[in-house]
Motif scaffolding. Structure first.
Motif, PDB file in Angstrom:
ATOM      1  N   TYR A 288       0.793  -1.225   0.000  1.00 35.75           N
ATOM      2  CA  TYR A 288       0.000   0.000   0.000  1.00 35.75           C
ATOM      3  C   TYR A 288       0.828   1.279   0.000  1.00 35.75           C
ATOM      4  CZ  TYR A 288      -3.711  -3.250   1.107  1.00 35.75           C
ATOM      5  OH  TYR A 288      -4.594  -4.291   1.057  1.00 35.75           O
TER       6      TYR A 288
ATOM      7  N   LEU B  36      -6.257   1.310   4.714  1.00 36.72           N
ATOM      8  CA  LEU B  36      -7.660   0.915   4.565  1.00 36.72           C
ATOM      9  C   LEU B  36      -8.354   1.733   3.476  1.00 36.72           C
ATOM     10  CD1 LEU B  36      -8.710   0.389   8.276  1.00 36.72           C
ATOM     11  CD2 LEU B  36      -8.461  -1.345   6.512  1.00 36.72           C
ATOM     12  N   LYS B  37      -8.035   3.028   3.390  1.00 36.87           N
ATOM     13  CA  LYS B  37      -8.618   3.857   2.342  1.00 36.87           C
ATOM     14  C   LYS B  37      -8.168   3.396   0.960  1.00 36.87           C
ATOM     15  CE  LYS B  37      -8.979   8.015   5.150  1.00 36.87           C
ATOM     16  NZ  LYS B  37      -8.418   9.351   5.411  1.00 36.87           N
TER      17      LYS B  37
ATOM     18  N   ASP C  29      -7.170   0.401   0.174  1.00 36.95           N
ATOM     19  CA  ASP C  29      -7.733  -0.908  -0.076  1.00 36.95           C
ATOM     20  C   ASP C  29      -9.194  -0.800  -0.519  1.00 36.95           C
ATOM     21  OD1 ASP C  29      -7.662  -3.748  -0.153  1.00 36.95           O
ATOM     22  OD2 ASP C  29      -8.711  -3.800   1.762  1.00 36.95           O
ATOM     23  N   SER C  30      -9.958   0.078   0.131  1.00 37.65           N
ATOM     24  CA  SER C  30     -11.368   0.232  -0.255  1.00 37.65           C
ATOM     25  C   SER C  30     -11.494   0.938  -1.600  1.00 37.65           C
ATOM     26  CB  SER C  30     -12.138   0.977   0.823  1.00 37.65           C
ATOM     27  OG  SER C  30     -11.631   2.292   0.969  1.00 37.65           O
TER      28      SER C  30
ATOM     29  N   GLN D 293      -9.494   0.466  -4.116  1.00 38.46           N
ATOM     30  CA  GLN D 293      -9.142  -0.491  -5.172  1.00 38.46           C
ATOM     31  C   GLN D 293     -10.302  -1.410  -5.514  1.00 38.46           C
ATOM     32  OE1 GLN D 293      -5.662  -2.470  -3.798  1.00 38.46           O
ATOM     33  NE2 GLN D 293      -4.305  -0.756  -4.239  1.00 38.46           N
ATOM     34  N   GLY D 294     -11.231  -1.583  -4.636  1.00 39.13           N
ATOM     35  CA  GLY D 294     -12.403  -2.388  -4.928  1.00 39.13           C
ATOM     36  C   GLY D 294     -12.291  -3.808  -4.432  1.00 39.13           C
ATOM     37  N   GLU D 295     -11.591  -4.654  -5.104  1.00 37.82           N
ATOM     38  CA  GLU D 295     -11.509  -6.067  -4.722  1.00 37.82           C
ATOM     39  C   GLU D 295     -10.223  -6.335  -3.955  1.00 37.82           C
ATOM     40  OE1 GLU D 295      -9.712  -8.391  -8.470  1.00 37.82           O
ATOM     41  OE2 GLU D 295     -11.687  -7.509  -8.783  1.00 37.82           O
ATOM     42  N   PRO D 296     -10.255  -7.267  -3.024  1.00 33.48           N
ATOM     43  CA  PRO D 296      -9.053  -7.582  -2.237  1.00 33.48           C
ATOM     44  C   PRO D 296      -8.007  -8.275  -3.088  1.00 33.48           C
ATOM     45  CG  PRO D 296     -10.847  -9.073  -1.662  1.00 33.48           C
ATOM     46  CD  PRO D 296     -11.418  -8.050  -2.618  1.00 33.48           C
TER      47      PRO D 296
END
Length: 120
Positions: free
Chosen positions: A101, A110-111, A113-114, A116-119
């Motif tokens: 990240y 966390l921002k 990651d969210s 980007q959409g998919e894990p």
């Protein structure tokens, strides 16, 4: 009364400082430092609980003497090994999070990651 139990007060103060650092900072490295401060406080508390003022080392002697309890010291040796392993794992995870990240701040990670959409 307070002066005779200073080791308990110091360990409680270190526990509160470590807990505050873990809860208040978003940086993962600072959280690990706070966790280590908390661990040292617990070590100090257990060691001070096992020490007697007039106690000696628990080695068999011809005269019977008051011994300090050896079990807390043995448990702390094990806890130190577990603490080092926990710190190493935490640092390794922090490095991986930084590589993935670009930050060690948990809110930013966390921002990102969210966003980007998919894990991964």
């Amino acid at each position: 009364m307070i002066a005779s139990h200073y080791s308990y007060w110091v360990s409680m103060a270190l526990m509160m400082i470590g807990l505050y650092v873990v809860m208040s900072h978003a940086n993962l490295v600072k959280k690990l430092i706070g966790l280590n401060v908390f661990q040292v406080a617990v070590f100090m508390l257990y060691i001070s609980l096992g020490k007697r003022a007039d106690g000696t080392a628990p080695i068999l002697d011809s005269a019977f003497a008051a011994y300090s309890h050896p079990l807390p010291h043995v448990l702390i040796l094990t806890a130190i090994v577990v603490g080092v392993a926990t710190t190493a794992l935490g640092l390794a995870l922090t490095v991986r999070i930084h590589e993935a990240y670009g930050t060690t701040d948990e809110d930013d990670a966390l921002k990102r990651d969210s966003a980007q959409g998919e894990p991964r």
